[in-house]
Motif scaffolding. Structure first.
Motif, PDB file in Angstrom:
ATOM      1  N   LYS A 239       2.148   9.271  -8.993  1.00 15.66           N
ATOM      2  CA  LYS A 239       2.527   8.938 -10.360  1.00 15.66           C
ATOM      3  C   LYS A 239       1.761   7.745 -10.887  1.00 15.66           C
ATOM      4  N   ASN A 240       1.073   7.056 -10.022  1.00 20.66           N
ATOM      5  CA  ASN A 240       0.273   5.909 -10.453  1.00 20.66           C
ATOM      6  C   ASN A 240      -1.001   6.427 -11.129  1.00 20.66           C
ATOM      7  N   ASN A 241      -0.894   6.733 -12.425  1.00 23.18           N
ATOM      8  CA  ASN A 241      -1.968   7.425 -13.126  1.00 23.18           C
ATOM      9  C   ASN A 241      -3.179   6.548 -13.407  1.00 23.18           C
ATOM     10  N   ASN A 242      -2.983   5.236 -13.468  1.00 19.30           N
ATOM     11  CA  ASN A 242      -4.155   4.409 -13.706  1.00 19.30           C
ATOM     12  C   ASN A 242      -5.072   4.441 -12.489  1.00 19.30           C
ATOM     13  N   LYS A 243      -6.320   4.087 -12.707  1.00 24.78           N
ATOM     14  CA  LYS A 243      -7.334   4.284 -11.679  1.00 24.78           C
ATOM     15  C   LYS A 243      -7.469   3.098 -10.741  1.00 24.78           C
ATOM     16  N   ILE A 244      -6.445   2.245 -10.711  1.00 29.06           N
ATOM     17  CA  ILE A 244      -6.501   1.079  -9.843  1.00 29.06           C
ATOM     18  C   ILE A 244      -6.040   1.485  -8.455  1.00 29.06           C
ATOM     19  N   ARG A 245      -6.929   1.434  -7.491  1.00 31.80           N
ATOM     20  CA  ARG A 245      -6.606   1.769  -6.109  1.00 31.80           C
ATOM     21  C   ARG A 245      -7.192   0.679  -5.221  1.00 31.80           C
TER      22      ARG A 245
ATOM     23  N   GLN B 284       1.110  -7.427 -13.786  1.00 27.45           N
ATOM     24  CA  GLN B 284      -0.218  -7.765 -14.283  1.00 27.45           C
ATOM     25  C   GLN B 284      -1.317  -7.066 -13.481  1.00 27.45           C
ATOM     26  N   LEU B 285      -1.100  -6.912 -12.193  1.00 29.73           N
ATOM     27  CA  LEU B 285      -2.131  -6.339 -11.335  1.00 29.73           C
ATOM     28  C   LEU B 285      -2.328  -4.855 -11.596  1.00 29.73           C
ATOM     29  N   TYR B 286      -1.213  -4.116 -11.829  1.00 28.65           N
ATOM     30  CA  TYR B 286      -1.284  -2.661 -11.976  1.00 28.65           C
ATOM     31  C   TYR B 286      -1.040  -2.194 -13.412  1.00 28.65           C
TER      32      TYR B 286
ATOM     33  N   ASN C  34      -7.568  -0.772  -1.097  1.00 26.47           N
ATOM     34  CA  ASN C  34      -7.402  -0.416   0.303  1.00 26.47           C
ATOM     35  C   ASN C  34      -6.587  -1.501   1.009  1.00 26.47           C
ATOM     36  N   LEU C  35      -6.357  -1.315   2.309  1.00 25.31           N
ATOM     37  CA  LEU C  35      -5.479  -2.222   3.045  1.00 25.31           C
ATOM     38  C   LEU C  35      -6.074  -3.628   3.127  1.00 25.31           C
ATOM     39  N   THR C  36      -7.388  -3.727   3.331  1.00 26.62           N
ATOM     40  CA  THR C  36      -8.017  -5.047   3.401  1.00 26.62           C
ATOM     41  C   THR C  36      -7.872  -5.797   2.084  1.00 26.62           C
ATOM     42  N   GLU C  37      -8.075  -5.100   0.960  1.00 26.66           N
ATOM     43  CA  GLU C  37      -7.903  -5.744  -0.345  1.00 26.66           C
ATOM     44  C   GLU C  37      -6.461  -6.163  -0.561  1.00 26.66           C
ATOM     45  N   HIS C  38      -5.525  -5.377  -0.050  1.00 35.36           N
ATOM     46  CA  HIS C  38      -4.116  -5.750  -0.185  1.00 35.36           C
ATOM     47  C   HIS C  38      -3.805  -7.025   0.604  1.00 35.36           C
ATOM     48  N   VAL C  39      -4.471  -7.229   1.738  1.00 31.54           N
ATOM     49  CA  VAL C  39      -4.266  -8.468   2.498  1.00 31.54           C
ATOM     50  C   VAL C  39      -4.710  -9.675   1.673  1.00 31.54           C
ATOM     51  N   PHE C  40      -5.861  -9.564   1.005  1.00 35.83           N
ATOM     52  CA  PHE C  40      -6.330 -10.663   0.149  1.00 35.83           C
ATOM     53  C   PHE C  40      -5.407 -10.849  -1.052  1.00 35.83           C
TER      54      PHE C  40
ATOM     55  N   LEU D 166       0.833  -1.207   0.000  1.00 38.53           N
ATOM     56  CA  LEU D 166       0.000   0.000   0.000  1.00 38.53           C
ATOM     57  C   LEU D 166       0.867   1.257   0.000  1.00 38.53           C
ATOM     58  N   MET D 167       1.956   1.240   0.750  1.00 37.88           N
ATOM     59  CA  MET D 167       2.859   2.386   0.790  1.00 37.88           C
ATOM     60  C   MET D 167       3.603   2.561  -0.529  1.00 37.88           C
ATOM     61  N   ALA D 168       3.997   1.461  -1.158  1.00 39.67           N
ATOM     62  CA  ALA D 168       4.777   1.544  -2.391  1.00 39.67           C
ATOM     63  C   ALA D 168       3.942   2.001  -3.582  1.00 39.67           C
ATOM     64  N   PHE D 169       2.639   1.662  -3.583  1.00 39.84           N
ATOM     65  CA  PHE D 169       1.791   1.979  -4.725  1.00 39.84           C
ATOM     66  C   PHE D 169       0.847   3.146  -4.453  1.00 39.84           C
ATOM     67  N   ARG D 170       1.125   3.924  -3.419  1.00 41.96           N
ATOM     68  CA  ARG D 170       0.243   5.046  -3.110  1.00 41.96           C
ATOM     69  C   ARG D 170       0.690   6.328  -3.810  1.00 41.96           C
TER      70      ARG D 170
END
Length: 733
Positions: free
Chosen positions: A627-633, A687-689, A635-641, A620-624
């Motif tokens: 410059k991450n212009n794509n709309k993929i965001r 692939q994810l981002y 949250n912390l719970t989703e990052h756990v999964f 979450l810290m690295a991809f916050r």
């Protein structure tokens, strides 16, 4: 066909929504007294945003008033838009033909996406269009190229292989701003002459002209009038007098050939990678990274070699492209059957893939050998629902699968934590088959194992003494043997202490059980005295053992520091001994402690789950970053999964490589080397981002750096809590 990706405008390109648009505008304008606006004026604004259209038709420039017009229009559109919108006659056949040819199909429009889907869902399957970008998906409307560029990025295609089809000059300006080819269609109110003023591939009177087997135009002098006659005679005469060339789509920029200095750098790094020792791989990975970077910015193969291998390389490239598309799409949801069917369970007649009364699938075959094994396995394990599909996708499309699951496509896949526990169980089974001794190797530090190792080393040294004649060597070997003998004596002393402690503990447990059963007060008093005496003996043994272990003199050069450290060590030992005694004397706490120890030491899934919040927070810290212009965001719970699925992927690969390794590292978190795990994270994040390989590499490196910082902070917090607990509990214990 010349292109692989066809992106369409919607209104007046694929569908005629003029009747619905005019009705909605007319109702809103009449409510505010603008009754003199003609239908033709309304149709001329199709393709613009609602705010721009109302401003043109009414002359209003106030943002709040225009926003009110827009909200009223949306309410009218809920009633009148879809039922007054029809596809053009050739739209469905053209789109089906392009889809059958393997092309990407998408829509870029200022219309709201949900409104477009309301109509398209009546004519096409839900997954027919690869992407639909509506007005709510972009910040800037056309002619801004934001929506078009977003679709190109999401589909992983290049501008050179993309064609944008529209009906207005706004669409032509959008294609020009995005740097992609444009094809105009004269379905709307914009004429071919107006469209031809912009760079274009062709101007069409019907979408069926897209299916003509035309190659991309070269720098010929063919006039626009030869293909698209214009009604205006003056324009026709000008075209005959001075034929204008058809603009060609921008060719992709050709990369420069690799130069001699870059080849020299690669050669030096390759030579250093061979010269460095086996314990270091710095130059090898430097060579790989530099070569990777060179391949992204330079051409390595000369033109003659490229022309020679092109006949067989091009088909391979096409197949690889098709495989890449399959990786991105994954398993598609089958189209619902429109045929009527009778449910075998409840007898209801229904249309579709599932009974709308009891939910049973229409695909309910008789039991045969082909499906019996799957049914039996699902009955015993309850892992038939998407488990195999999840494992397969984790191997070749992990990031896209995780993205689909987080986005809501969850029927096709097994849930992450269930998958993790099942894979952990399969890993233990694989270890028992490949290396059963690995599960026993946890006891390798026991006194008996150490004693056997010391005796074996001593015997080996004695044989060397017998074979050597050098007196100096013999003296050194004898000194080493004496040290080994001292270690054996220490082990025997510790062993005897442990045996005595174990005997005391067993006796203590027996006396406590006997004390609970007896009812004689005299006997209870005797047993209590005996228990107290055994506890005192245990405390003495603990004190002696602690004194031997911690008999270390700390030289700090400061008496105050030495006193402080000694005081803390003594306090922590005292508190620790009393806590151990309290836990040992309470059977319930003893069982809970043993259970936690068993989970921590023997359960791989438990240890992996303990690391998930750490990696989730670091990701979450690295991809916050902005410059991450794509709309993929996420949250912390989703990052756990997400991290749970990545852990499943690494654990699955650990199971696969286990038979090839021949041995298992049960004490480690995973079987794979750290560099392989890092590469898997790079693949997953790419692939994810939708990142490039280079950006994914650096972002993954940043994620691991954040993980290291979090581990250090966690260790500092734990040490601080331990110190505070010692000084807080000391007065009470």
């Amino acid at each position: 066909m010349s292109y692989t990706t066809y992106l369409f405008d919607f209104d007046y390109t694929l569908a005629d929504s003029s009747r619905g648009i005019v009705t909605c505008f007319r109702n809103v304008l009449n409510q505010h007294g603008y009754t003199d606006v003609t239908d033709e004026a309304i149709k001329r604004t199709i393709g613009k945003t609602l705010e721009e259209s109302f401003s043109i038709l009414t002359g209003v420039t106030d943002a709040d008033q225009l926003d009110g017009f827009r909200n009223e229009y949306r309410k009218e559109a809920d009633t009148h838009m879809t039922i007054n919108t029809v596809l053009f006659l050739e739209t469905k056949s053209v789109l089906l033909a392009l889809k059958d040819a393997g092309a990407f199909i998408g829509i870029i429009s200022t219309k709201y996406r949900f409104r477009i889907k309301e109509l398209l869902d009546q004519h096409f399957p839900g997954n027919f269009f690869n992407i639909i970008v509506g007005g709510e998906d972009v910040k800037a409307a056309k002619p801004s190229p934001e929506g078009l560029l977003f679709a190109i990025k999401e589909l992983h295609v290049t501008k050179a292989e993309t064609l944008y089809i529209g009906d207005s000059t706004v669409d032509a300006a959008t294609a020009k701003a995005a740097g992609v080819s444009f094809a105009g269609v004269t379905h709307g109110v914009t004429t071919a002459e107006e469209l031809s003023k912009y760079p274009h591939w062709k101007i069409m009177s019907s979408l069926e002209e897209l299916l003509e087997d035309d190659e991309r135009p070269d720098n010929s002098k063919q006039s626009t009038d030869e293909k698209h006659p214009v009604a205006d005679k003056a324009s026709a005469s000008r075209s005959d007098a001075t034929p204008s060339p058809i603009p060609t789509p921008p060719a992709p920029r050709r990369r420069k050939m690799i130069n001699i200095w870059q080849i020299l750098i690669l050669a030096i790094l390759l030579w250093l990678s061979f010269e460095e020792g086996e314990d270091s791989n710095v130059f090898m990975w430097s060579f790989v990274l530099v070569l990777w970077y060179m391949l992204t910015i330079r051409r390595v193969i000369p033109d003659r070699v490229a022309d020679f291998i092109s006949p067989w390389w091009t088909p391979c490239k096409i197949r690889f492209r098709a495989f890449h598309i399959k990786i991105i799409r994954g398993k598609q949801v089958p189209v619902a059957s429109e045929e009527s069917n009778t449910c075998l369970n409840c007898g209801t007649v229904y249309a579709g893939s599932y009974c709308n009364r009891c939910g049973q699938s229409r695909n309910t075959p008789r039991y045969r050998l082909s499906n019996a094994f799957k049914n039996i396995l699902g009955g015993f394990t309850n892992i038939d629902n998407g488990f195999g599909r999840t494992l397969l996708d984790l191997l070749y499309r992990p990031g896209y699968m995780i993205k689909d699951f987080i986005a809501g496509k969850r029927i096709l896949y097994f849930r992450p934590f269930q998958t993790l526990f099942v894979l952990a169980a399969l890993y233990i089974m694989a270890v028992q088959l490949v290396d059963p001794d690995a599960l026993i190797k946890k006891e390798k530090d026991s006194p008996e194992v150490q004693r056997q190792e010391i005796i074996a080393a001593r015997e080996q040294l004695q044989r060397r003494i017998e074979n050597t004649e050098d007196p100096v060597t013999k003296e050194v070997l004898n000194l080493t043997i004496e040290k080994l003998n001292d270690q054996l004596k220490d082990l025997e002393a510790e062993d005897s202490t442990e045996i005595r402690k174990k005997d005391y503990t067993i006796t203590l447990e027996q006396l406590q059980k006997q004390m609970k059963k007896t009812k004689d007060p005299v006997q209870k008093e005797v047993l209590a005295q005996t228990i107290e005496s055994i506890n005192q003996s245990l405390e003495k043994l603990e004190a002696e053992n602690t004194t031997k272990k911690h008999n270390i003199v700390i030289k700090t050069g400061d008496d105050d520091n030495e006193d402080l450290i000694d005081e803390f060590v003594e306090s922590s030992q005292s508190v620790g001994n009393k806590l151990k005694k309290m836990v040992h004397n309470t059977p319930f706490l003893q069982k809970v402690w043993n259970l936690l120890q068993g989970w921590g030491h023997g359960n791989k899934a438990f240890r992996i789950i303990a690391t998930l919040p750490l990696f989730a927070l670091a990701t979450l810290m690295a991809f916050r970053r902005k410059k991450n212009n794509n709309k993929i965001r996420y949250n912390l719970t989703e990052h756990v999964f997400i991290q749970a699925y990545i852990a499943c992927q690494i654990l699955l690969l650990s199971i696969i490589v286990l038979p090839f390794n021949g041995s298992a590292a049960v004490s480690d978190l995973y079987e794979l080397p750290l560099l392989v795990i890092f590469a898997l994270f790079c693949l997953d994040y790419k692939q994810l981002y939708n990142y490039s390989w280079w950006r994914s590499f650096w972002t993954t490196l940043l994620m691991f750096f954040y993980s290291l910082i979090l581990v250090v902070l966690f260790a500092i917090i734990v040490v601080g809590l331990v110190v505070a607990a010692v000084y807080i509990l000391k007065p009470f214990l």
